[in-house]
Scaffold this active site. Structure first.
Site, PDB file in Angstrom:
ATOM      1  N   ASN A 183       0.587  -1.215  -0.103  1.00 45.91           N
ATOM      2  CA  ASN A 183      -0.060  -0.138   0.031  1.00 45.91           C
ATOM      3  C   ASN A 183       0.827   1.200  -0.083  1.00 45.91           C
ATOM      4  OD1 ASN A 183       0.874   0.597   2.616  1.00 45.91           O
ATOM      5  ND2 ASN A 183      -0.997   0.224   3.566  1.00 45.91           N
ATOM      6  N   LYS A 184       2.242   1.150  -0.139  1.00 53.15           N
ATOM      7  CA  LYS A 184       2.855   2.318   0.057  1.00 53.15           C
ATOM      8  C   LYS A 184       3.057   3.154  -1.334  1.00 53.15           C
ATOM      9  CE  LYS A 184       3.788   2.045   4.369  1.00 53.15           C
ATOM     10  NZ  LYS A 184       4.453   1.180   5.139  1.00 53.15           N
TER      11      LYS A 184
END
Ligand SMILES: *Cc1c(COP(=O)(O)O)cnc(C)c1O
Length: 387
Positions: A183-184
């Site tokens: 999710n970065k």
């Protein structure tokens, strides 16, 4: 009903083709793709060394190890972060000291850091976190590091790309660590990058990420000296990045600026869309700087609302909007709270912020319809429950 998730990775055909190419090449572990990704990363940041690892957590561990943090050494970090920022200190037998945050940026408060440095001897290092993708006050922190002779390792898990007064995060301190978790801001599935200009630190990280072997496997099979020969010089770790991940990273990195622009656009839409509501939008320190916008944390004005943050989240979820909270502060986590006797009163800013924040979806592939869907949902819930 449609449900918009809090986060979704943005992967295109070129990432898929590169991974397939890796699979067909017969070289799956650390090899040419990781080498390419590392080279591209040094150019992107403008640093001397970039060392790929299998997570930012591993990278932070290696960074502290390379700086010589050991048994009983004190390391300062913030309570308002993911547990990884602090757990790596414990891996090495170090003792974490926790600072509160600036109420506008949610980044570590340099004044609290100063108090900790004045009260405690044996502090070896400071780990600031660039919360949400906005740089911590590196000017103040680097000045403190110099004054008290301590090292700085930046937890830049949110901060690609990010600048502080025009200086790229990754070029200012001893070591900086980025995350490529799913999710970065860019992703390799799992992965991280350790960045430094210091030759000795780079050498140590390179050795320790692969069993303390002073020669990596790809080197062994591509150089002229015999491939079977290697030396173990320390009890290292198994933290290297696979080439399948490197393959993703090569193409994700090329899009890092485009992704940032899209997330910035979402933040601008939210800023306008939430006007007049009983909420506070994120504070921006220097509009000239790159803000990676990894997290868009909306603050509810609870005294103008009839519902709590938790209920607000439930109502958004009923309307199909996925959210998160960054973070449940470490002084509220049983291990940290109980082991170190941490109290809400010591961290008033983090405690107050925690009760009123909601992280809204802000991934790069959101459409205008998605953005408006979130804005309308927030507007409806806030208006229906205003005092
Ligand atoms: C995600 C994150 C990490 C850990 O990253 P991994 O790559 O999952 O190990 C560390 N610190 C912060 C602030 C994070 O958000």
């Amino acid at each position: 009903m449609t449900f918009l998730p809090y986060s979704r990775p943005v992967l295109d055909e070129e990432e898929i083709a590169e991974v397939v190419d890796t699979l067909r090449s017969g070289w799956l572990t650390t090899g040419p793709k990781v080498a390419q990704f590392e080279k591209d990363f040094t150019e992107f940041i403008g640093c001397k060394h970039a060392l790929a690892v299998n997570s930012a957590t591993s990278g932070l561990h290696l960074a502290l190890e390379a700086l010589g943090v050991g048994e009983g050494d004190k390391v300062i970090t913030t309570v308002h972060t993911f547990t990884a920022s602090a757990e790596v200190i414990r891996y090495l037998g170090g003792e974490p000291l926790f600072a509160d945050i600036d109420p506008d940026t949610f980044c570590i408060d340099p004044e609290h850091v100063r108090r900790l440095l004045e009260e405690h001897s044996g502090v070896k290092c400071i780990i600031p976190v660039h919360y949400g993708g906005q740089a911590a006050d590196m000017t103040a922190l680097l000045a403190l590091a110099k004054e008290f002779d301590v090292r700085v390792v930046e937890d830049a898990a949110h901060a690609l790309p990010c600048t502080h007064n025009g200086r790229m995060v990754g070029t200012m301190s001893d070591v900086t660590v980025f995350s490529f978790y799913a999710n970065k801001t860019i992703t390799t599935g799992e992965g991280g990058m350790v960045v430094t200009d210091d030759e000795a630190i780079a050498k140590r990280v390179k050795t320790m990420r692969l069993h303390g072997i002073n020669r990596d496997v790809f080197d062994r099979f591509t150089s002229k000296s015999p491939s079977w020969h290697y030396e173990v010089v320390a009890p290292g770790y198994k933290y290297n990045m696979m080439d399948m991940c490197g393959a993703l990273g090569i193409h994700q990195l090329k899009k890092a600026h485009k992704f940032q622009q899209q997330r910035k656009y979402i933040a601008e839409c939210y800023e306008k869309g939430f006007a007049g509501l009983p909420v506070e939008t994120p504070g921006i320190v220097n509009p000239e700087d790159f803000h990676a916008w990894h997290i868009y944390a909306l603050r509810l004005n609870l005294d103008e609302l009839t519902i709590s943050r938790d209920t607000f989240i439930e109502k958004l979820s009923e309307k199909g909007v996925g959210t998160s909270v960054h973070y449940i502060p470490l002084h509220r986590m049983p291990y940290w709270r109980d082991t170190y006797g941490l109290k809400d009163e010591t961290y008033p800013q983090s405690t107050a912020v925690f009760n009123r924040i909601i992280s809204l979806p802000n991934f790069a592939s959101m459409t205008d319809d998605d953005i408006n869907f979130v804005i309308n949902a927030v507007r409806e819930v806030a208006t229906a429950h205003a005092k």
